[in-house]
Design a protein around this motif. Structure first.
Motif, PDB file in Angstrom:
ATOM      1  N   UNK A  44       0.369  -1.285  -0.209  1.00  0.00           N
ATOM      2  CA  UNK A  44       0.060  -0.269  -0.032  1.00  0.00           C
ATOM      3  C   UNK A  44       0.991   1.171  -0.020  1.00  0.00           C
ATOM      4  N   UNK A  45       0.080   2.206   0.404  1.00  0.00           N
ATOM      5  CA  UNK A  45       0.584   3.956   0.065  1.00  0.00           C
ATOM      6  C   UNK A  45       1.335   4.163   1.325  1.00  0.00           C
ATOM      7  N   UNK A  46       2.548   4.694   1.307  1.00  0.00           N
ATOM      8  CA  UNK A  46       3.321   4.999   3.018  1.00  0.00           C
ATOM      9  C   UNK A  46       3.433   6.463   2.741  1.00  0.00           C
ATOM     10  N   UNK A  47       3.269   7.232   3.741  1.00  0.00           N
ATOM     11  CA  UNK A  47       3.757   9.224   3.554  1.00  0.00           C
ATOM     12  C   UNK A  47       5.120   8.971   4.319  1.00  0.00           C
ATOM     13  N   UNK A 103      -3.290  14.555  -0.898  1.00  0.00           N
ATOM     14  CA  UNK A 103      -2.554  14.497  -1.854  1.00  0.00           C
ATOM     15  C   UNK A 103      -3.481  15.105  -3.441  1.00  0.00           C
TER      16      UNK A 103
ATOM     17  N   UNK B  88      -8.007   3.008  -1.410  1.00  0.00           N
ATOM     18  CA  UNK B  88      -7.549   3.978  -0.219  1.00  0.00           C
ATOM     19  C   UNK B  88      -8.321   4.588   0.404  1.00  0.00           C
ATOM     20  N   UNK B  90      -7.199   7.569   3.181  1.00  0.00           N
ATOM     21  CA  UNK B  90      -5.775   8.780   4.482  1.00  0.00           C
ATOM     22  C   UNK B  90      -6.650   9.999   5.275  1.00  0.00           C
ATOM     23  N   UNK B 101      -2.239   6.298   5.994  1.00  0.00           N
ATOM     24  CA  UNK B 101      -2.662   5.573   4.929  1.00  0.00           C
ATOM     25  C   UNK B 101      -3.728   3.864   5.426  1.00  0.00           C
ATOM     26  N   UNK B 103      -5.258   0.459   4.136  1.00  0.00           N
ATOM     27  CA  UNK B 103      -4.111  -0.869   3.711  1.00  0.00           C
ATOM     28  C   UNK B 103      -5.063  -1.289   2.812  1.00  0.00           C
TER      29      UNK B 103
END
Lengths: 116, 110
Positions: A44-47, A103, B88, B90, B101, B103
């Protein structure tokens, strides 16, 4: 048209440094907060980090002390200086324009692989 | 640090059906700073919803967001073939860990 274009990704060995760059077009970078977000393969996405429009910088715990975010408002670019790279830093790195704490615009990403 | 948990992990539906995706936070999300993104294979994420319920520019009105506090929902009213992707959520927090975020939920064609 608002666009972000990342560059600088590469295959590197653990422990080395690498600098990523993000070129912004279609908007004035100094007016916005800008961030880096990464995505490990299949994950997944990670800042990662944010540069506020006023210059304040913020980092995820996983990169604090190793990565430095900076901007060159005269060139409309955002950079990420990464040092002491680790295998778990392997990811696609995206730069993103922040609006309303979301974002809003993303670049296409640049791939960083850390492997011996 | 606020942790976001998305459910279900995978959702199998047919075009034309309604999709409901959930995002639950371990603490109240300040200012309702909750966003939703769509990501297709090999592409960057795309912002769909911010401020929990505000559609981003150019996003079709079949996408809607709702919720507050710790429980948020993304609803796609009538699925189009191009909607099958990973989604996702966030959140923004004012602590040192600024953004987290969920998963992800994979929306697949049944």
């Amino acid at each position: 048209e608002v666009q972000l274009l990342e560059s600088g990704g590469a295959l590197v060995q653990p422990g080395v440094s690498l600098r990523l760059s993000c070129a912004a077009s279609g908007f004035i970078l100094r007016s916005y907060a800008m961030s880096w977000v990464r995505q490990a393969p299949g994950k997944g996405l990670e800042w990662v980090s944010t540069s506020g429009s006023g210059g304040t910088t913020y980092y995820a715990d996983s990169v604090r002390g190793r990565f430095i975010i900076s901007r060159d408002n005269s060139k409309n670019t955002l950079d990420l200086q990464m040092s002491s790279l680790r295998v778990d830093d392997t990811a696609i790195y995206y730069c993103a324009k922040v609006v309303g704490h979301a974002f809003e615009i993303w670049g296409q990403g640049t791939k960083v692989t850390v492997s011996s | 640090e606020i942790v976001l948990t998305q459910s279900p992990g995978t959702l199998s539906l047919s075009p034309g059906e309604r999709a409901t995706l959930s995002c639950r936070a371990t603490q109240s999300v300040s200012g309702n700073y909750l966003a939703w993104y769509q990501q297709k294979p090999g592409q960057a994420p795309r912002l769909l919803i911010y401020g929990a319920s505000i559609r981003a520019t150019g996003i079709p009105d079949r996408f809607s967001g709702s919720g507050s506090g710790t429980d948020f929902t993304l609803t796609i009213s009538r699925l189009e073939p191009e909607d099958f992707a990973v989604y996702y959520c966030q959140q923004y927090g004012s602590s040192l860990v600024m953004y987290t975020f969920g998963q992800g939920t994979k929306l697949e064609i049944k």
